[in-house]
Write an enzyme that holds these catalytic residues in place. Structure first.
Site, PDB file in Angstrom:
ATOM      1  N   ASP A  56      17.249  -2.302  20.466  1.00  0.00           N
ATOM      2  CA  ASP A  56      15.884  -2.024  20.528  1.00  0.00           C
ATOM      3  C   ASP A  56      14.801  -2.699  20.089  1.00  0.00           C
ATOM      4  O   ASP A  56      15.315  -3.478  19.239  1.00  0.00           O
ATOM      5  CB  ASP A  56      15.515  -0.489  19.913  1.00  0.00           C
ATOM      6  CG  ASP A  56      16.100   0.488  20.829  1.00  0.00           C
ATOM      7  OD1 ASP A  56      16.514   0.448  22.056  1.00  0.00           O
ATOM      8  OD2 ASP A  56      16.609   1.737  20.301  1.00  0.00           O
ATOM      9  N   TYR A 110      27.859  -0.762  14.896  1.00  0.00           N
ATOM     10  CA  TYR A 110      26.348  -0.734  14.331  1.00  0.00           C
ATOM     11  C   TYR A 110      26.381  -0.101  13.050  1.00  0.00           C
ATOM     12  O   TYR A 110      27.224   0.591  12.680  1.00  0.00           O
ATOM     13  CB  TYR A 110      25.605   0.168  15.518  1.00  0.00           C
ATOM     14  CG  TYR A 110      25.088  -0.372  16.742  1.00  0.00           C
ATOM     15  CD1 TYR A 110      23.959  -1.087  16.733  1.00  0.00           C
ATOM     16  CD2 TYR A 110      25.917  -0.340  17.818  1.00  0.00           C
ATOM     17  CE1 TYR A 110      23.604  -1.786  17.935  1.00  0.00           C
ATOM     18  CE2 TYR A 110      25.634  -0.778  19.104  1.00  0.00           C
ATOM     19  CZ  TYR A 110      24.166  -1.520  19.130  1.00  0.00           C
ATOM     20  OH  TYR A 110      23.981  -2.041  20.385  1.00  0.00           O
TER      21      TYR A 110
END
Length: 282
Positions: A56, A110
């Site tokens: 993002d 992540y």
């Protein structure tokens, strides 16, 4: 030169970009990479290219991995000279011509870093246990036009001595928004603003939560690695440059301390894999 395909490890700080994926009229990580590749005459408009993940706007990466086919030798030093200083290509591996960086990642890792507002970490961990396995994450994703069923291998949170929460997520793949919305919901559980029962309901795709889950800020998220059992060749000047840019920013934002720590682990892991794979070929 015959066609060859390479997988490249990409480090980037996403602060100055509108996400990874190319967009018209705004700077993106992928857009900067494509400009550098074209300047080096590595690609044309019909080149075969894949990426492991699409982070993002504002999110960072250590081990983002891309793959593309070329008909000339790649030179990471020359490519890095053409890239902004916050995007660095730091390792490469020759791969089969059909290699797909998105489909062939064994797992993605992540990490999310946030100041601890005083959560009940035991409740937060209990919530994270519930997402492990295969679930439909419809209620924890952005508007989805594709499947939201995903497999999570590991989900955990730890507290540092200086008051940070470190979330780790390992999975086969992640739907858009999944990590940031999960962190937000887990924080609510840890702050007693959501019960564990309510959290578990979010994993039922037929359940409609009374209010939406706001995603946690993207700038605290980074892609640690898209992992492949490949022998990557490391560019040591690029490694030095990554260390320098992170060390320079640590005093501005503690996040960079954690990114640097994970980068060192990634670097050592690639060295170990390369040594093991070379040894097995003897």
């Amino acid at each position: 030169m015959e066609e060859k395909r390479y997988a490249l490890k990409v480090f980037y700080l996403g602060t100055n970009y509108y996400g990874f994926q190319r967009q018209l009229d705004v700077p993106t990580i992928e857009g900067e990479l494509m400009k550098a590749f074209k300047e080096e005459s590595l690609i044309n408009d019909n080149f075969k290219y894949t990426a492991a993940s699409r982070t993002d706007r504002g999110a960072h990466a250590i081990g983002q991995t891309i793959a593309f086919t070329v008909t000339k030798m790649i030179n990471l030093d020359r490519l890095n000279d053409k890239l902004p200083s916050d995007i660095i290509l730091w390792a490469y591996s020759e791969v089969p011509l059909k290699f797909n960086a998105r489909r062939e990642a064994i797992y993605r890792h992540y990490k999310y870093v946030i100041r601890d507002p005083g959560i009940n970490i035991h409740k937060a961990r209990e919530a994270l246990k519930k997402i492990i396995g295969v679930h439909n994450f419809k209620n924890l994703c952005y508007k989805a036009n594709k499947t939201t069923i995903r497999r999570i291998f590991v989900a955990n949170v730890n507290r540092t001595e200086d008051g940070f929460l470190l979330f780790d997520f390992y999975g086969a793949s992640f739907a858009r928004g999944l990590i940031r919305k999960t962190v937000s919901a887990v924080m609510d559980v840890g702050l007693d603003e959501m019960s564990l029962e309510e959290f578990e309901k979010l994993l039922d795709p037929t359940y409609v939560p009374p209010k939406g889950i706001m995603p946690a800020p993207a700038e605290n998220l980074f892609l640690v690695d898209a992992f492949y059992q490949l022998p990557f060749e490391i560019n040591y000047q690029a490694v030095k440059n990554i260390r320098e840019i992170l060390e320079k920013n640590i005093h501005k934002n503690a996040l960079f301390r954690f990114i640097l720590s994970e980068f060192e682990k990634n670097y050592l892991r690639l060295l170990e894999i390369k040594g093991t794979l070379n040894y097995n070929k003897l």
